[in-house]
Design an enzyme around this catalytic site. Structure first.
Site, short mmCIF file in Angstrom:
data_model
loop_
_atom_site.label_atom_id
_atom_site.label_comp_id
_atom_site.label_asym_id
_atom_site.label_seq_id
_atom_site.Cartn_x
_atom_site.Cartn_y
_atom_site.Cartn_z
N ASP A 258 24.13 64.21 39.15
CA ASP A 258 24.42 65.52 38.57
C ASP A 258 25.87 65.56 38.08
O ASP A 258 26.79 65.22 38.83
CB ASP A 258 24.19 66.57 39.65
CG ASP A 258 24.23 67.98 39.11
OD1 ASP A 258 23.28 68.37 38.42
OD2 ASP A 258 25.23 68.69 39.36
N GLU B 115 23.50 62.31 34.41
CA GLU B 115 23.19 63.60 33.78
C GLU B 115 24.49 64.18 33.24
O GLU B 115 25.05 65.12 33.79
CB GLU B 115 22.56 64.58 34.79
CG GLU B 115 22.09 65.87 34.15
CD GLU B 115 22.94 67.10 34.48
OE1 GLU B 115 22.54 68.19 34.07
OE2 GLU B 115 24.00 67.00 35.12
#
Lengths: 662, 662
Positions: free
Chosen positions: A381, A410
């Site tokens: 993330d 990401e």
């Protein structure tokens, strides 16, 4: 002036692939080819020889493969990487006096010039090689030198000089005394197959319950595995599974104050129940999780976890390591913000802390913890909000002992930051695909990914939607738009994924004027009826099956574009090196209207003559057509199908084809 | 994990210019600018600051200049190189917490958020800077911190925070503890002005006699200096001036056997009268030569010598250093050949000799010998047939003590070899201009030279003809073709040269089917009547005068191309950074027919509004026109003039222009 340096006449430069001067490795999966090119030349008119040197993880010394001259002083060689781990390669080249001699001899002979003295020179070269050789090679070279020396038959001498036997031996025992070896050793990071070819399905485990209103569990996730496997996905990515903070927990639709029963964002990690090494109690236990990983693997599915290195204000780290956070002059903790936006339920880690080494080690221990529980894939993330040096270190540390582990970046951020992260070691990366819609946009972007140096280190993973992003074209394009974007993602990129249940059910209600889901799953418990009428399960299943059955779709760099005379029709193809598998895709980028036009099929590239007919099999609609020539007509009604995925086959041979054909 | 490495968050990559990873310097002349760009970024959303560091030959430490953000994480900075010698540059960047704070503060203030705690954070930054500063700066920073701390007037606090005074001080005393410095130090080789802007005139000194049949001398060369100076040339390049071998001397038209009285090729260097450090007795003495150098310099002309590192079989080296040559198995010396072609009057040096160091030293001593005699410019014959390592060493050796010396590479060979030589240190290079004729060819080639990385190290020197090359278009295009090629050479490239007398007199008789001169001066004594009717002296003089009077023509990298609707009309321009000098050239590439068409003048780039008229002054024909708007009509009759060289001036202002104008 070193001892022999002045006599090294060959220059090796502009090696490709070479990422940032060899600072970073190129990427491959086991079984892929590495094609290496370089400018290699010497002064003057002498011939040169060059070799590509490479070494796998288990090799004690270099292997060699010859490089071939291409054109304009460019040389090329290639090798296959067979094992997961790090390969190395470099190049060497030398002035090859024997080759120069051979070339000159032929020219002089043709011009009718006397070659008497030249033959003596050649004998000296052959004798030199004989001395460098041993055993039967040495003997054979010596025999050849003697034979030539006897000068009995000048035609035979010429034949022998130009022949394969002598060339191979002279190559093998070439005089490499003054060879130039390239001054850098370059690396290839070889990863497991899924780094290149994977189909992701993202779920919120808490929404997998079999009945509305009940919090889902790992056991519920096990229940839906067969359905996911049947659809053809091989990575099941779970949003964070850890305890969720209570302080400043967000309510439904990202409201500042949570109401009773609001479950909060799973990315607000950590509570008194534990942090990144704990699981949310309502999901089950660590042991339940391990069970899920095992069951999934039995179905050919890897569980991917979300690595979100950030904390809720209730995370145990906040008390145990206050120095890992930023404290404001008023004694309060600094929550995440990007002024004027505030994210009160999350506090970022402070990577400039004096105890950064301790922090790094702790974060590594989180990854190792989950690897021990069976996890091999991590979706990371927001990696772009943590230092680059940290990621490079972390991934090297992990891959040293677990080279099969895959990291997906990401990072939806600026292009150079995304590339930098990929270079540092991320196996796959999120991309701008989500916002590329027109033929021009898609072509430009795909060219960037497959034809610039990015092709060597940036492996795209295409997502039509994510829990954070419901792009405009999915909001307004209806079910057809979901189908169209799925085909694009799944055939342009060998790695792709969908934010699963919402995609299957083409959920498209957005917060007004935003690309965010209304009533987003991020902030509430959901129940999804996978069998809801109109669901896209069959369509998705078909697309994944096509991917699995056609090896050319299991790579991305092999993409080619083909002309259409209608800007709404996007035509592209992929094929295997041996042309045994050829796919041509035509997508109607207009989700609202039927579009038709002429496409140009590069039949010659596929080994088809203009006079031959060929079979095109639309694997999506299961229709077959017989085409001839380059230009062919297509028509796509989005209400029927967004695309054709043609498999192209040469027709069975007829006798009359033979002349054209072989 | 070093002590602070983990906290260095800034990445610096893709620096430009940087030739082959900094292996080679970029090139400039004194007074030129070096514009440096790089991708500079950090993780997250923090602001960063970056500086360009540079150091001249006399600087003990780095100078600094700020870099500016351009776009897409690209930053740019620049510095001027003022002295001949080697400059170095590198970059540094850091996360600038004060800047991030300032930006956040403004956004929060605008959004009406409370900034009380933020002000405390800012004060801490300012106090930190005060501690790093000293004297009155430290005091002033401390005062500002105190003022803000009193929080009496929040508008004033905001003004102060955003104001120049604080920004400049905070920049000066920024916290650079975790700054990232680029891992390479890059170099700029700064040369004398003539490396960038020079006009060459090539002669065979032996053909400069004032009467036919007599061997020319250095004194004869002195006599023609005023004429050469008047034409505007500033480099007089002499073909080799050394004793010429007698063994295998070539006869007229390159015949194998010389007849009585044949003078031989000056490139067959060396006889019993001496080698590379001797002069051909019929030319005069070394002292005569020194006199010529001195007289030329008085007229603003540098004498360029030909460095041809090869020997006639009679060169003293052959006896003194047999190991510097290749001996064939039959005991004969190996002469130069490129099978099936043979050059019997020349023996090449053997650079793979074990005594290569001795050979290198001797060749260096030749260069030093002529430098002592006053020579500062060398045209190097066939550098591509001697090892690259040798040239790099030689030019470094020479430039260390004589940084003003210029080397011109006469390498007509493959592109990568030519570029490699330029990278190694040649100040100027021969090019493919000689064979680039059509608009497309010229545009492509000029783009390669001025817009790829070659622009940083490859300084072209354009020659329409040489003693070895009489290109086809000069054989058939008549006097007009010579004029056209002169204009192209002299305005496309700031360095250009002509093989003088033959060009002036547009000699164009070639060996049939070849691009070689018939009765070439290379093999015989010539007498040229410079005043022969039709000679091009006036035309050449005018072109050189235009070059001298227009600074924008004294550079090459500033070339721009402009549209024409006729492929025979080639239109391009150059201008100075400040637009004080703007030249637009239109060349009729068809030497046989009148061509006309519309050209597109980029008036906005020149600061001219569509509503304004402007003056174009054809410096070649001395005609003036008043034009308006972008598109303008031109017509060129090659029998009158091959080209326009327009100087573009905005017209004198009238009151009504004022609105548009400032």
């Amino acid at each position: 002036m070193g001892d022999t340096n002045g006599r090294k006449r060959v220059v090796i430069e502009h090696v490709n692939p070479e990422i940032d001067n060899g600072r970073f490795p190129v990427k491959r999966v086991a079984g892929e080819k590495v094609v290496v090119e370089a400018d290699i030349f010497a002064d003057g008119h002498d011939s040169i020889s060059a070799r590509l040197l490479y070494r796998g993880p288990d090799d004690k010394q270099w292997r060699e493969t010859p490089m071939q001259f291409v054109e304009n002083d460019r040389w090329q060689g290639e090798f296959i990487v067979e094992k997961i781990g790090i390969y190395f390669y470099t190049l060497t080249g030398w002035v090859d006096h024997f080759r120069s001699w051979k070339k000159a001899l032929e020219k002089k002979f043709e011009a009718g010039q006397d070659i008497g003295v030249d033959i003596l020179t050649g004998i000296a070269y052959i004798k030199g090689a004989s001395q460098r050789a041993s055993g039967k090679d040495a003997k054979r070279l010596s025999e050849i030198a003697d034979f030539i020396g006897r000068r009995e038959d000048s035609d035979k001498i010429l034949l022998l000089s130009a022949g394969d036997e002598l060339s191979i031996l002279m190559d093998q025992y070439a005089d490499r005394n003054f060879a130039t070896t390239y001054d850098k050793v370059l690396a290839v990071s070889v990863e497991q197959d899924k780094a290149l070819f994977s189909s992701w399905f993202e779920i919120f485990p808490r929404s997998c319950s079999s009945e509305p209103g009940r919090h889902g569990t790992f056991k519920d996730c096990e229940r839906i595995l067969p359905g996911i496997a049947k659809m053809g996905f091989d990575v099941l990515y779970l949003t964070p599974i850890h305890p969720i903070g209570k302080t400043n927990r967000k309510g439904k639709n990202n409201t500042l104050v949570a109401e009773q029963g609001d479950v909060g964002s799973p990315w607000a990690i950590g509570s008194e129940e534990g942090g990144h090494k704990a699981v949310h109690p309502e999901l089950g236990t660590i042991s339940d999780f391990e069970g899920l990983v095992k069951k999934a693997r039995e179905k050919g599915i890897e569980i991917a976890l979300d690595l979100a290195f950030q904390c809720s204000p209730d995370h145990p780290y906040v008390k145990e390591h206050p120095e890992w956070f930023v404290w404001r002059p008023d004694g309060s903790i600094q929550f995440a913000e990007n002024p004027p936006k505030k994210y009160e339920d999350i506090v970022p880690l402070f990577f400039e802390t004096e105890n950064w080494q301790e922090l790094w080690n702790e974060l590594r221990s989180i990854v190792l913890f989950w690897i021990e529980k069976g996890v091999k894939i991590f979706r990371v993330d927001n990696p772009h909000t943590k230092p680059f040096a940290f990621w490079e270190w972390l991934m090297k540390e992990i891959k040293r002992d677990y080279p099969e582990v895959i990291f997906l970046s990401e990072a939806f951020t600026r292009p150079k930051v995304m590339y930098c992260l990929a270079k540092l070691g991320f196996s796959q990366s999120y991309t701008y695909f989500t916002w590329r819609n027109t033929k021009w946009e898609l072509t430009q972007y795909m060219k960037e990914l497959t034809r610039t140096y990015a092709r060597e280190f940036f492996r795209p993973n295409f997502w039509p939607n994510t829990p954070d992003i419901l792009p405009e074209h999915l909001q307004y394009g209806g079910r057809q738009a979901f189908m169209m974007r799925l085909v694009l993602a799944a055939t342009l990129s060998s790695n792709y994924g969908i934010y699963g249940p919402t995609f299957m059910l083409y959920i498209h209600e957005a917060v007004p004027e935003k690309e965010e889901y209304l009533n987003a799953e991020k902030y509430e418990l959901k129940y999804w009826d996978w069998d809801q009428p109109g669901n896209l399960r069959d369509f998705i299943t078909r697309v994944n099956k096509i991917r699995k059955e056609n090896p050319c779709l299991q790579a991305t760099r092999n993409l080619e574009f083909y002309e259409t005379d209608n800007d709404h029709l996007f035509c592209y193809g992929k094929f295997t090196d041996d042309l045994s598998n050829v796919i041509l895709v035509v997508v109607n980028l207009d989700a609202f209207h039927t579009q038709s036009g002429w496409i140009t099929v590069p039949i010659r590239e596929f080994g088809i003559q203009p006079s031959q007919s060929y079979l095109v099999h639309d694997l999506l609609g299961d229709d077959k057509y017989i085409w001839q020539g380059e230009r062919n007509y297509v028509e796509l009604n989005p209400n029927i199908s967004p695309a054709y995925i043609f498999r192209i086959k040469k027709r069975l041979r007829r006798e009359t084809d033979f002349d054209y054909y072989m």
